[in-house]
Design a protein around this motif. Structure first.
Motif, PDB file in Angstrom:
ATOM      1  N   VAL A  53      -8.255  -6.295   1.590  1.00  0.00           N
ATOM      2  CA  VAL A  53      -6.896  -6.225   1.063  1.00  0.00           C
ATOM      3  C   VAL A  53      -6.479  -4.758   1.016  1.00  0.00           C
ATOM      4  N   VAL A  54      -5.312  -4.446   1.559  1.00  0.00           N
ATOM      5  CA  VAL A  54      -4.737  -3.105   1.481  1.00  0.00           C
ATOM      6  C   VAL A  54      -3.385  -3.249   0.781  1.00  0.00           C
ATOM      7  N   HIS A  55      -3.150  -2.426  -0.223  1.00  0.00           N
ATOM      8  CA  HIS A  55      -2.038  -2.621  -1.161  1.00  0.00           C
ATOM      9  C   HIS A  55      -1.174  -1.355  -1.204  1.00  0.00           C
ATOM     10  N   PHE A  56       0.130  -1.482  -0.940  1.00  0.00           N
ATOM     11  CA  PHE A  56       1.087  -0.386  -1.063  1.00  0.00           C
ATOM     12  C   PHE A  56       2.066  -0.726  -2.180  1.00  0.00           C
ATOM     13  N   ALA A  57       2.244   0.177  -3.145  1.00  0.00           N
ATOM     14  CA  ALA A  57       3.241   0.015  -4.204  1.00  0.00           C
ATOM     15  C   ALA A  57       4.087   1.283  -4.214  1.00  0.00           C
ATOM     16  N   THR A  58       5.230   1.248  -3.537  1.00  0.00           N
ATOM     17  CA  THR A  58       5.996   2.472  -3.324  1.00  0.00           C
ATOM     18  C   THR A  58       7.433   2.121  -2.947  1.00  0.00           C
TER      19      THR A  58
END
Length: 993
Positions: free
Chosen positions: A830-835
């Motif tokens: 899982v790769v997660h971006f919060a931006t």
């Protein structure tokens, strides 16, 4: 709010765009001769091979590959051992070969065979030499192509005969690629006319990418000969601009038109100004700008008419008073080209007028074009001119309510296309138009279906799609003929409908999924495929750099174009080497990248209780909903027209897009959409446990879980409403082929659970303004993006719930674009971006979508704070899920595809599914939904189930969280990882691919 700006979906080419004209005829050179490929039997894998002559030698192409599988060169005759030594020395830079083994070929000709290993990747290859027919021959290539290479040598030496000629369209891509390599590599300006003629033929066959390749190489060759900015470089430059416009790449086309305009006034071609006005008119039509299109076409006609023969004046011909001429009147090439130009301008005007609903004027323009073509004998390309004029006349007749006349015109057009460009896109599209007219004229079903099947077969052979409007009559005819029970006809209808779903996203997903599947079997093969993709992107980047450098050089500035030509030649060679390595490492890769999935392929990967729902909805009229489940297909008529569906979707989104639940939910619209889509297929969906949805049109802009599956208590409001998501998990896929490809790729083999990025630091105003020095507003918008208060919390909670290592997160100052590129992300499931997300439409200085990272302290500008879609193509993933917790990352209301540019790039990098949003999300709601989704996933739930349970938790258990604006924004694109209970079944399905 999670982001100040939305990330858009890329729009497909407009279905109603006017087809481009034929190119101006270029004297000399015959691509018809050069493009003839001959069949030479099969390779060692049983794939059919073709031979394309190249000077004294040839190239061999096998299977679906458009790069050569083998090359043959003619050399001076010598004994086989001497030829082998010469070949071994020549190949030393590319591969290492073992000692030659004596053998015989072609029924006893002495030869020597060497088994080799490529320096790049160590993939096996062959090198064969022989003396046959009084000449020496060297061949090398992919090992499986050895028998085909031997037969090619026999044909070249006059000792064997080909097995038949290939259709010209099948050879165009191969020839364009080869001539482009030769033009950049050898500076062979003799190729110029051949490239120009091939570009014209590819354009006439509506193979715009191939035409672009040819014209780009021709422009480079001419600029080397005449210099950048020379007036006569106008010709290939203008034609290249039109090909870019035909592909919807309008800004690139505009730049080339701007470069071509000052050259036209000084070009030696007397028709240069007429062509410029003509092609600009077509470019404006492609942009759906009727008024400037018609103005430019009128200017073009006046300029062409000035060069027409006496007696064929524009006014006379337009009024129907033109007199037949002696054939000698059109012998002069300039006059002939002028007549062709006027015919085409009138035909194009008819198409624009028809699109505007000005039907009588369209009919008059089409008739005028037909009369002029009929009275002017000896025109070059008469068959194709007649085919296009008849097709335009048929379209005008159809719009005028004369289906019998339209059917006759389309039939004549198809027959002419079959003669001039057989089994081509224009031929297939004309057959579709003929089928639609036949339906309106009341023709028997057998005749209608025969035409539909011919068109579908050609489009599938060419691996090209068409518009929903064009294919709709055939989907209707097949589905109606099936009567709800004939599974064979329903399968045909389902597969024909997919021809309107093809897109860049679908192709990228297919390529990425095929690479991931190969990686499971052979990691080295996946590396070869990625190297091939990287070589292709490098070549495309060099072409763009050359365009910019050439434009600068034409103004007396800029870096050396010659150096870029040298780099392009090297990149062409590297791409060919990478392609041959891929052919060896993953021989089935080209066949895996399919745009249409057959029904049996879908059934093979569906899990128990799972249903695939594919919506086909043309812009006019009603479409069909197809349901595939338990080995059977069902089809139901959609209960509203495309225009009515668009209005319903807009009403639904308007009640959700604020993201905070301050507007009453449009429950009535949500139920109307559900009823329209599913009423006709209620039975096969009654006890389904999971839904895979293939949306269409504006349906791409809504998560299906928000639909209401029972009559609501009131037209507005969310209390007491039965949502589809409460009944079952829902995932979305761009096309059935994407679902098949991603499911067959199997689960991630990464060893670590999670990696996160987000909570970027704001960009200082000074850095932002230096990033966009020509546009202060862009700098202010970038610097004005607020800090994300809960993004850090979201990432920390998600990482802990997933069992991630403490260091597997980059927050704040540590979240930079270089940090993303340098991380070994293929190790994480899982790769997660919060931006924040940015799109070019709202930050107009951007050329592509981007996500925002932290700026580099002390840097000259903020370029390193923008992680663009293009940059993400170079990131290597092996992820089950990538979370894009940024507003509108799924495309929003402007969706023309199901994904934004960012999401498409992430799929290509190696994601199997994406968690995206459809509108601006409330920060607190997003944090809770994402974190709980990660917890549920870690506990063994499938991704669709994990998201569903997190969304329902917010709706049911958090005060104030029940409004769907808060919980429904998130959607899963791609099937996603399955729960532990289904993993064995999913693994079996993947193995079946």
């Amino acid at each position: 709010m999670r982001a100040a700006l939305a990330v858009p979906a890329l729009a497909l080419l407009a279905a109603g765009c006017v087809s481009p004209p034929p190119e101006a005829f270029v004297p000399g050179g015959s691509a018809a001769t050069a493009a003839t490929a001959v069949a030479i039997g099969a390779n060692a894998r049983g794939e059919p091979c073709r031979m394309l002559r190249s000077g004294g030698g040839a190239e061999v192409f096998c299977g679906e590959w458009t790069a050569p599988s083998a090359r043959i060169r003619r050399v001076p005759a010598a004994p086989a051992p001497a030829l082998a030594a010469q070949a071994q020395a020549a190949q030393a830079g590319r591969m290492a070969c073992e000692a030659p083994a004596p053998t015989t070929v072609l029924g006893g000709q002495p030869a020597a065979l060497m088994t080799c290993r490529r320096h790049a990747g160590g993939w096996p290859a062959f090198s064969l030499v022989t003396a046959a027919g009084g000449q020496g021959w060297e061949a090398d290539g992919v090992l499986a192509a050895l028998p085909a290479a031997e037969r090619a040598i026999g044909i070249l030496a006059g000792l064997a005969s080909p097995e038949g000629a290939m259709p010209r369209s099948a050879a165009m891509d191969m020839l364009a690629a080869r001539l482009a390599r030769e033009s950049f590599g050898a500076n062979d300006l003799a190729r110029y006319e051949q490239l120009m003629t091939l570009g014209r033929e590819a354009n006439q066959a509506e193979r715009f990418v191939t035409a672009e390749t040819a014209y780009r190489a021709a422009l480079a060759a001419q600029e080397r000969m005449l210099g950048a900015g020379a007036p006569d470089t106008f010709g290939p430059m203008l034609r290249l601009a039109l090909q870019l416009s035909n592909q919807g790449r309008h800004p690139e086309a505009e730049a080339l038109f701007a470069r071509a305009a000052p050259l036209a006034a000084r070009a030696s071609d007397p028709l240069a100004r007429a062509q410029l006005a003509h092609y600009r008119g077509l470019h404006e039509a492609n942009r759906r700008r009727a008024a400037p299109s018609l103005a430019a076409l009128a200017e073009a006609e006046a300029l062409y008419a000035a060069e027409m023969p006496p007696g064929l004046g524009a006014g006379q011909a337009g009024a129907g008073r033109a007199l037949p001429l002696d054939a000698s009147a059109l012998v002069e090439p300039l006059a002939a080209r002028a007549v062709v130009g006027v015919v085409e301008v009138r035909r194009n005007r008819a198409a624009v007028l028809r699109a505007e609903g000005r039907i009588p004027e369209a009919e008059a323009a089409a008739a005028s074009a037909a009369r002029l073509a009929a009275v002017a004998p000896g025109l070059p390309g008469a068959d194709l001119i007649a085919a296009r004029v008849a097709r335009t006349s048929g379209a005008a007749a159809e719009s005028a309510g004369a289906p019998a006349r339209a059917r006759a015109e389309f039939g004549r057009s198809a027959a002419r296309f079959a003669s001039g460009t057989p089994r081509s896109r224009p031929y297939a599209d004309t057959r579709l138009l003929e089928a639609a007219a036949a339906i309106e004229a009341g023709a028997p079903a057998s005749a209608i279906l025969a035409g539909c099947r011919q068109a579908v077969a050609v489009l599938r052979e060419l691996r090209e799609g068409t518009s929903a409007r064009a294919i709709a009559p055939c989907v209707d005819a097949l589905a109606r003929s099936a009567g709800g029970t004939d599974q064979a006809l329903l399968a045909e209808a389902f597969e024909a409908a997919q021809l309107a779903q093809g897109s860049v996203t679908t192709t990228q997903i297919a390529r990425a999924a095929a690479r991931l599947g190969e990686s499971a079997r052979n990691p080295a093969a996946a590396a070869a495929i990625r190297a091939r993709d990287e070589a292709g992107r490098r070549l495309a980047a060099l072409y763009r750099a050359r365009d910019e450098a050439s434009a600068a050089a034409g103004r007396g500035a800029g870096p050396g174009v010659a150096e870029l030509d040298r780099q392009i030649a090297e990149a062409q060679d590297a791409l060919t080497e990478a392609d041959q390595a891929t052919q060896t490492a993953a021989p089935g890769f080209a066949q895996l990248v399919q745009s249409v999935a057959a029904a049996p392929d879908v059934f093979a990967v569906l899990l128990p209780g799972e249903a695939l729902v594919s919506a086909f909805l043309p812009p006019e009229g009603q479409g069909w909903t197809f349901v595939l489940r338990d080995g059977r297909i069902a089809a139901g008529r959609i209960g509203v027209t495309g225009a009515q569906m668009d209005a319903l979707v807009q009403r639904l989104r308007a009640s959700l897009e604020d993201g905070n639940g301050e507007k009453p939910f449009a429950a009535g619209a949500a139920h109307d959409i559900h009823r329209a889509l599913f009423a006709g297929v209620a039975a096969p969906l009654a006890d389904a446990q999971r839904l895979m949805v293939v949306p269409a049109g504006q349906l791409l802009s809504i998560p299906f879980g928000v639909l209401v599956d029972a009559p609501p208590p009131a037209a507005t409001g969310h209390e007491g409403v039965s949502f589809l998501l409460a009944r079952m998990p829902v995932a979305h896929v761009p096309a059935p082929s994407s679902f098949v490809a991603l499911r067959r790729a199997g689960p991630s083999r990464a060893s670590q659970p999670w990696f996160g990025f987000g909570a970027p630091l704001p960009v200082p105003l000074s850095q932002a303004q230096r990033t966009f020095p020509a546009a202060a507003q862009c700098g202010r918008l970038l610097a004005g993006l607020p800090a994300l208060a809960t993004a850090s919390l979201e990432l920390q909670a998600s990482g802990q719930l997933m069992g991630a290592r403490p260091g597997d997160v980059r927050i704040g100052r540590a979240f930079t674009a270089p940090a993303v590129r340098q991380a070994s992300l293929r190790d994480f499931r899982v790769v997660h971006f919060a931006t924040h997300g940015l799109l070019p439409g709202e930050l107009s200085c951007l050329q592509e979508a981007a996500i925002v990272a932290s700026p580099t302290p002390g840097a000259a500008d903020a370029a390193n704070a923008l992680l663009t879609a293009g940059t993400l193509l170079d990131v290597e993933l092996d992820a089950d899920v990538v979370v894009l917790s940024a507003c509108n990352s799924g495309g929003g209301a402007a969706a023309g595809e199901s994904l934004s540019g960012l999401a498409r790039s992430i799929f290509f990098a190696g994601a199997r599914s994406l968690m995206v949003t459809h509108w601006y999300v409330n920060d607190a709601a997003a944090t809770r939904i994402v974190a709980l989704s990660m917890r549920n996933l870690q506990q063994g739930q499938g991704m669709a189930e994990a998201m569903r349970n997190a969304q329902l938790d917010l709706a049911r258990n958090v005060p104030g969280g029940s409004h769907p604006a808060l919980w429904a924004a998130f959607a899963l694109v791609g099937p996603g990882p399955t729960g532990r209970a289904s993993q064995a079944v999913a693994a079996a399905a993947a193995g079946g691919g």
